[in-house]
Design an enzyme around this catalytic site. Sequence first.
Site, PDB file in Angstrom:
ATOM      1  N   GLY A 117       0.801  -1.222   0.000  1.00  0.00           N
ATOM      2  CA  GLY A 117       0.000   0.000   0.000  1.00  0.00           C
ATOM      3  C   GLY A 117       0.834   1.273   0.000  1.00  0.00           C
ATOM      4  O   GLY A 117       0.296   2.360  -0.105  1.00  0.00           O
ATOM      5  N   CYS A 118       2.166   1.149   0.149  1.00  0.00           N
ATOM      6  CA  CYS A 118       3.007   2.350   0.108  1.00  0.00           C
ATOM      7  C   CYS A 118       3.479   2.556  -1.338  1.00  0.00           C
ATOM      8  O   CYS A 118       3.557   1.601  -2.101  1.00  0.00           O
ATOM      9  CB  CYS A 118       4.218   2.197   1.018  1.00  0.00           C
ATOM     10  SG  CYS A 118       3.813   1.710   2.702  1.00  0.00           S
ATOM     11  N   THR A 119       3.813   3.775  -1.695  1.00  0.00           N
ATOM     12  CA  THR A 119       4.317   4.000  -3.056  1.00  0.00           C
ATOM     13  C   THR A 119       5.703   3.395  -3.214  1.00  0.00           C
ATOM     14  O   THR A 119       6.104   3.038  -4.307  1.00  0.00           O
ATOM     15  CB  THR A 119       4.415   5.501  -3.389  1.00  0.00           C
ATOM     16  OG1 THR A 119       5.173   6.137  -2.373  1.00  0.00           O
ATOM     17  CG2 THR A 119       3.057   6.120  -3.509  1.00  0.00           C
ATOM     18  N   ALA A 120       6.439   3.306  -2.102  1.00  0.00           N
ATOM     19  CA  ALA A 120       7.752   2.667  -2.156  1.00  0.00           C
ATOM     20  C   ALA A 120       7.623   1.267  -1.560  1.00  0.00           C
ATOM     21  O   ALA A 120       6.634   0.943  -0.915  1.00  0.00           O
ATOM     22  CB  ALA A 120       8.759   3.487  -1.357  1.00  0.00           C
TER      23      ALA A 120
END
Lengths: 464, 219
Positions: free
Chosen positions: B114-117
């Site tokens: 769910g994180c962009t990274a």
Amino acid sequence: MMTMEGVVLKLPCFSQIVNPNSFSNRTPLKFRFNFSKSSVASLSVPAAAPVSLGHATRPDFQILHQNVYNGSKLVYLDNAATSQKPSAVIDTVNNYYKSYNSNVHRGIHFLSARATDEYEMARRKVASFVNASESSEIVFTRNATEAINLVAYSWGTSNLKAGDEIVVTIAEHHSAIVPWQILSEKTGAVLKFVSLTEDEVPDAKMLQDLLSTKTKLVVVHHVSNVLASVLPIKDIAQWAHDVGARILVDACQSVPHMVVDVQNLGVDFLVASSHKMCGPTGVGFLYGKSELLAAMPPFLGGGEMISDVFLDHSTYADPPSRFEAGTPAIGEAIGLGSAIDYLSQIGMQKIHDYEVELANYLYENLHTIPGVRIYGPTPSQTVHRAALCSFNVEGLHPTDIATFLDQQHGVAIRSGHHCAQPLHRYLGINASARASLYFYNTKEDVDDFIRALLDTIAFFTSFK
Amino acid sequence: MNSASAAGFRPPITSYPQPPNSSNLKPPRIIQYKPNHSNRNSAITTTRSIQISHRKHVTPPPTPLSVAEKLDILVAEFKSLPEPIDRVKRLIHYAGLLPEFDDSGRVEPNRVTGCTAQVWLTVAMDVNGLMRFRVDSDSEITKGFCYCLIWLLDGAAPGDVVEIRVDDLGEMNVGILPIRASSRVNTWHNVLLSMQRRTRGLIMETYDNNDRSSVSLLK
């Protein structure tokens, strides 16, 4: 840039300076806009001062004229995610709620009649915009994702069986992959994926080779939201039809940027979203050929979509009402109609031509930065890219780049997988940064972005 | 960037589990906070300043900071940096302090989605029943965020970990993103929730292994 903006700000609102002859007249529509040649003639722009479409339209987008954070001028380059809305659209939605908010297709009273008229007018505007044969071929949905799901659940469940094949490219948005995965689980149909050529374009030849009599549906994007590539939809539609398959086109990145003619392309289904084309969020549409929609069962049950309801059964309304259960996004649909008016006044070909120029300018400038890798095809005389670039900078995470561009320079770009994880995996990356333009962007916006990116790279490099 | 202030947070204990001979459930932590005086908002004062008014008094032995106290410190820390670039610099500095992450932990089950990274998280309970977290990311700024979370929660009692509310972080305005925004790419939100979920999982696992007393860890 300031000089140019300074000139433009003295101009009257763009809606007064457009050429009325550029207005689309594919079907007769009752538009509220009145143009007069005199308003054009009243302009006092020096002939030597060329005003780009970006400069000419920026005054219509108040949101673009602001500073963010520590005083940085906003440079909005995240248009593939969502577009900004011109004043005309905001005024239309405002006016709807102020003047004639009412439920549609229900009451016989004045307000309801007016809301219904405007709502159905918006449908006709959409139909005209994509050159559908009739407005009943346009179904309003919440967004393009819902439009795809509508086809998957309605057409898909009643037409697909175990062993049937759905051909999809790996470059599709998740919303054009996941519904078919769900459908495959339900029906036993098989998903076949088209990969990329060496030029990082979805392989049209491979797609053609994958087609057989087993193929029942082809699902393709028109313009890639990551690669900026454009697929030959007319050819693909012909190939699909040759084997008896249907074709659904995700046109979210094409309808806002170029002339899209569903009859000329010969597609069976086409979806797009309002918010990417200067319209409000909360509304999108499905175009479906009349005979296909007429044979499709309802997607959602409820009000509006019925003809008669008995305790043991119901009969269903004809399309498009059959697929619009419940109170729709009335103001938003009317707002979409207003956005179409706005885009049509400019002219989609004019928008496209300007964006091709911007696309080349963006690519050429970004390409010169050492360590930058741009995904998708290299532009040439024959290969036109959409006005967006997904890229990575060697040794830097795209989220770090996007964060610094935003915080330090006020430049808004996207980072992540852009809802295209299979494509990113294929490219061997987890994420990318993406700068995406629209007709209200200017070359100065690109210059600002490039300058800011160089500074960002220098900043992070200094920590190594 | 002020290197003296940046050294204010010492990295959490770099290996786990805790030494088995430790009998104290909450052993003293060697964490100090030195506020950044060079760029501080004068209205903000540290909650950790200790004044000694008499020679007879000796400096009390360092007591471990509670999670709530650490939260206050983080708030003060980042409030003292009104310029975005300074917060980015601070986070990148903290990224460099993040304890080494074992390569074997970089596996799919440890991914925080769910994180962009990309973010990987390992969770363990030490012999004293305290939670030990290690985290890594391919993004420097995200690593900086993660360092703050590690500093906040590594070595905390399981109850303290599961009790912290996402809204508490929302009050912090730490870092560079407006934390109140419930973004699907909000690293704070996703990593914290993952820490809590896996802490609960560990506790239930311990409980299922017939150590019924361990539920008391949850308070």
